[in-house]
Design an enzyme around this catalytic site. Structure first.
Site: not given
Length: 433
Positions: A181, A56, A59, A184
């Protein structure tokens, strides 16, 4: 161009260390799928994390500024980077769609902040320091969330769980979660929003069940997220109840309030017998419901108790509003009646008072349960005529003897003081008899 990009990515996979943008000397920690949870989500420190791809261009342009950031924040806030081209699952876990993506992991590690400001060391540092300030405020004075609003979700551990939850008198809802999760992560912002709305009524906590496995095992947590409710008062682990509501903030708030209000005592119906009793009933309350009941000689104990029962039942029905409830005997508190413009058209009478705004509204309908219920419903919805309290000040309250619960008694002949009566006066009542 595509072939060049693919070749670049292939070399990044074969020799990842060769394509790492940063080294330990830059004060930037190279993060990966293995060490991320241990270093970032399970750490109390605030982290700034860049998700990048070696191919990138943006980046690559960020590298010198990001190195500056690492050195500037060294010892204050931790700075890390993830080669998301190599660790795709980690990028996917945090919703990385493009490069570079910068996230700030603050107080709520499960819901990091997306940084969208200028890509300079100074701008990123300011955003990270702002998050640090929020975290300090949350510890010292009531909390602020990583999403910009107030966050009062309390972090629970194996060590503090019993002290904070079981040994408190408060209602608690506890979420047992796992950092990896997905459900979550979706729940996290809703849980934070619900915590703010329930502040002062029900406390919300969160426990990382992958780290604090003692408590997760004690409460038989089998899946994530698992939510348990702990009612007010001293508790044991056996008091925990399973949450079975929805997973939006409004669902959580409604469910919690139902439980909370079931445990809240109805408001005390206070007789106004002096200034402290009036202040205790009405000061600091959103509204105060004041009734003036007939004199005990006009309405005996049985009659009065019927009125008091109606008021107590209505207090129970409206206890979630946290209003004050008070009553007085007719004529006993004349300044109060005059201030609220009641009493002149008969008893019983009622006024709802807002002492903060110095305004009130008078019941014009029937002094019955249905009549008062309709009146209070209109008040709740902001309907009905309100007027300023006369003089724009609290009424003067007389000090009187509280009602003894008995019928009233007419004075006997012995109770009448005749010492000032001239019995020799030919025009006296005695001569007339």
């Amino acid at each position: 161009m595509v072939l060049l990009r693919d070749l670049f990515a292939a070399w990044a996979i074969i020799l990842p260390s060769a394509w790492a943008f940063y080294s330990p000397s830059d004060a930037i920690t190279e993060l990966n799928a293995i060490n991320f949870d241990r270093l970032v989500t399970q750490d109390d420190a605030i982290w700034v994390v860049e998700f990048y791809a070696p191919w990138c261009g943006h980046c690559q342009s960020l590298v010198p500024e990001y190195k500056k950031l690492g050195k500037a924040l060294k010892g204050i806030i931790k700075v890390g980077s993830v080669n998301a081209d190599e660790h795709k699952s980690l990028g996917s876990q945090y919703g990385v769609k493009g490069f570079p993506t910068i996230k700030i992991f603050g107080s709520n590690k499960r819901s990091p902040i997306d940084y969208n400001g200028q890509r300079t060391a100074k701008a990123i540092a300011e955003a990270a320091l702002a998050e640090a300030k929020k975290k300090i405020q949350s510890v010292l004075g009531g909390g602020s969330s990583s999403s910009g609003g107030s966050d009062v979700v309390i972090e629970l551990t194996d060590d503090n769980f019993d002290k904070l939850v079981l040994q408190s008198e408060d209602d608690w809802m506890v979420e047992f979660f796992a950092p990896w999760c997905g459900h979550c992560k979706n729940l996290a912002p809703e849980w934070s929003k619900a915590a703010q709305e329930l502040k002062g009524k029900v406390k919300l906590g969160a426990l990382d069940a992958t780290v604090h496995q003692v408590k997760a095992s004690e409460y038989e947590v089998r899946g994530y997220p698992t939510i348990k409710y702990f009612p007010a008062g001293k508790k044991r682990s056996s008091n925990a109840q399973n949450y079975d509501g929805g997973r939006t903030a409004s669902d959580i708030v409604a469910w919690a309030l139902d439980k909370h209000m079931a445990n809240v005592a109805p408001p005390e119906l206070i007789e106004i017998i002096d200034q402290p009793s009036f202040d205790g009933a009405c000061e600091g309350k959103p509204l105060c419901v004041i009734s003036v009941l007939p004199h005990i000689l006009d309405c005996d104990a049985n009659c009065r108790n019927k009125f008091l029962k109606i008021l107590q039942e209505l207090g129970e029905d409206n206890k979630q509003k946290l209003w004050g409830w008070a009553w007085s005997e007719a004529v006993a508190q004349q300044d109060l009646e005059s201030s609220l413009e009641i009493g002149g058209f008969g008893y019983p009478a009622m006024a709802v008072v807002n002492l903060k705004k110095m305004k009130f509204s008078v019941l014009k309908g029937s002094f019955s349960k249905d009549g008062i219920k309709e009146f209070l419903r209109d008040i709740s919805y902001g309907r009905g005529r309100t007027v300023p309290i006369r003089g724009a000040k609290k009424p003067i309250i007389n000090t009187i003897t509280p009602w003894d619960g008995k019928d009233g008694q007419l004075p006997t002949e012995e109770d009448i003081d005749l010492s000032d009566v001239d019995l020799d006066d030919g025009d006296s009542w005695k001569d007339e008899l």
